[in-house]
Design a protein around this motif. Sequence first.
Motif, PDB file in Angstrom:
ATOM      1  N   LEU A 173       0.816  -1.215   0.000  1.00 43.22           N
ATOM      2  CA  LEU A 173       0.000   0.000   0.000  1.00 43.22           C
ATOM      3  C   LEU A 173       0.851   1.267   0.000  1.00 43.22           C
ATOM      4  O   LEU A 173       0.469   2.294  -0.572  1.00 43.22           O
ATOM      5  N   MET A 174       2.026   1.194   0.624  1.00 41.42           N
ATOM      6  CA  MET A 174       2.894   2.370   0.689  1.00 41.42           C
ATOM      7  C   MET A 174       3.483   2.731  -0.667  1.00 41.42           C
ATOM      8  O   MET A 174       4.060   3.808  -0.832  1.00 41.42           O
ATOM      9  N   GLU A 175       3.325   1.825  -1.641  1.00 42.53           N
ATOM     10  CA  GLU A 175       3.732   2.157  -3.013  1.00 42.53           C
ATOM     11  C   GLU A 175       2.715   3.091  -3.657  1.00 42.53           C
ATOM     12  O   GLU A 175       3.002   3.714  -4.678  1.00 42.53           O
ATOM     13  N   HIS A 176       1.515   3.188  -3.062  1.00 41.50           N
ATOM     14  CA  HIS A 176       0.432   3.951  -3.676  1.00 41.50           C
ATOM     15  C   HIS A 176      -0.114   5.066  -2.789  1.00 41.50           C
ATOM     16  O   HIS A 176      -0.569   6.084  -3.302  1.00 41.50           O
ATOM     17  N   TYR A 177      -0.095   4.848  -1.469  1.00 44.05           N
ATOM     18  CA  TYR A 177      -0.625   5.840  -0.541  1.00 44.05           C
ATOM     19  C   TYR A 177       0.513   6.547   0.193  1.00 44.05           C
ATOM     20  O   TYR A 177       1.617   6.013   0.333  1.00 44.05           O
ATOM     21  N   ASP A 178       0.204   7.724   0.700  1.00 45.98           N
ATOM     22  CA  ASP A 178       1.138   8.424   1.567  1.00 45.98           C
ATOM     23  C   ASP A 178       1.300   7.629   2.863  1.00 45.98           C
ATOM     24  O   ASP A 178       0.347   7.004   3.347  1.00 45.98           O
TER      25      ASP A 178
END
Length: 482
Positions: A173-178
């Motif tokens: 998820l950290m590849e897409h969200y802050d």
Amino acid sequence: MGKISIVGLGPGDYSLISQGALEALSSSSNVYLRTKKHPTVEQLQDKIQYTALDYFYEKEDNFEEVYGQIAKFIVEKGKNEDLVYAVPGHPRVAEKTVGIIEGLCIVNNLELDIIPSMSFVDAMYNYLGVDPAEGFKLLDAFELEESYIDISTNTIITQIYDSFIASNVKLKLMEHYDDEQEVCIVNGAGIKSLENKTYVKLYELDRKPELFSYLTSLYIPKGDKKLYNTVHDLQNIMKKLRGPSGCEWDAKQTHESLKKYLIEEAYEVVQAVDNDDIDELIEELGDVLLQVIFHCQIGEEEGFFNLGDVSSSICNKLIHRHPHVFENIDIDMNKFDKTWEELKKKEKGETSVTEGLQRIPQFLPALTKAEKIQYKVALVGFDWDNIGDVCKKVEEEYKELLDECKSRNIKYIKEELGDLLFSIVNLARFLQVDPEEALNLTSKKFIKRFKFIEDNAKAMNKTLEEMTLEEMDKLWEKAKFQ
């Protein structure tokens, strides 16, 4: 021939099982549960007789195999007897076995009845106080690596059983969200006595292992900070640039006007590789990707093609050209180049080698094109036996060029010079040297040595025009040792 009834057990609270599901369970003596690890089962124990299929999870290595084996088991049983197969939640929501069973029932001409109950998704939205009409995406933690993450919509991720899975989910998820994106860990949605929710920052997701169990799901509201790290983001930017309120320059470009930019960007990628500069490589690959998206946007506007068509084309091509990977066909890897060319011929509908030669782009650099021609004909046996014969051919073409130079007939000089260059490319191929790269290295070396001459001329307060060729030759020889 039996009948298979698939019923939902609801999210976990007994009051949320449908009346139809309860009737099916209580009226059958042949009930199978995908898993007994569900709160509703405890409240049903005195009312139904069942066989739990949890033991399948111990027999297989991954969930896909478990689901496949359970589905086959249910269908085999259903061929001879009526049965009820019960799953948590709603049978149509995040239940892989149901889809597999349905497919097998069609193949085996078995009667299938699906009886729903409330899904855990309904229970989650009710508990969180969020309207699902706002839109949401339902994902499986075990399939997240292959899933498209859309931060513009709410997302629910299931099967976050422990902190290890939570850690993997967090990294994806950290590849897409802050990193600071707020997410909600939800436990026991739909089970009044167990419901709880904990809001944490994304980077903290896996720091509380006590929050995770087989009843845990993750709710992620729409992202509030755009990272712009997907091809979809680039597509949207390009649409805006070419839109009514976009950029005049971008809007007027065509496939024809963009040709030179794609070539330039490709060469800049090569330079970044040669420079061994990762940051530069990232930037230049982005420029190449921009050109691809640019052409796809124009194609979509004109109604001829879009990015999906381009992606489909290359995916199908790669699958077709790698039958040993995608179809388990044995291929002699020592002859893979020849197999590759044969597959290309089949794709293009070509019946001769010449058609493949004629298909080589006219505007390729001449050395590269010559190498491609020689490579293709060598695959069908039109080639020298050894490097000695190649060297003799180079000498032969050189002598023929010298003879034509004496005649000073430019037409034949050009022809013989081309023959000499072609034979040298062949020599490079035998030596497994890229002729373009070799010539570029020599050009680079020449510039370095010429700079040495010019710098020394300046040190002597001379211009190059004032120096004799003999003086420059001496400096050239010194430059070789710099």
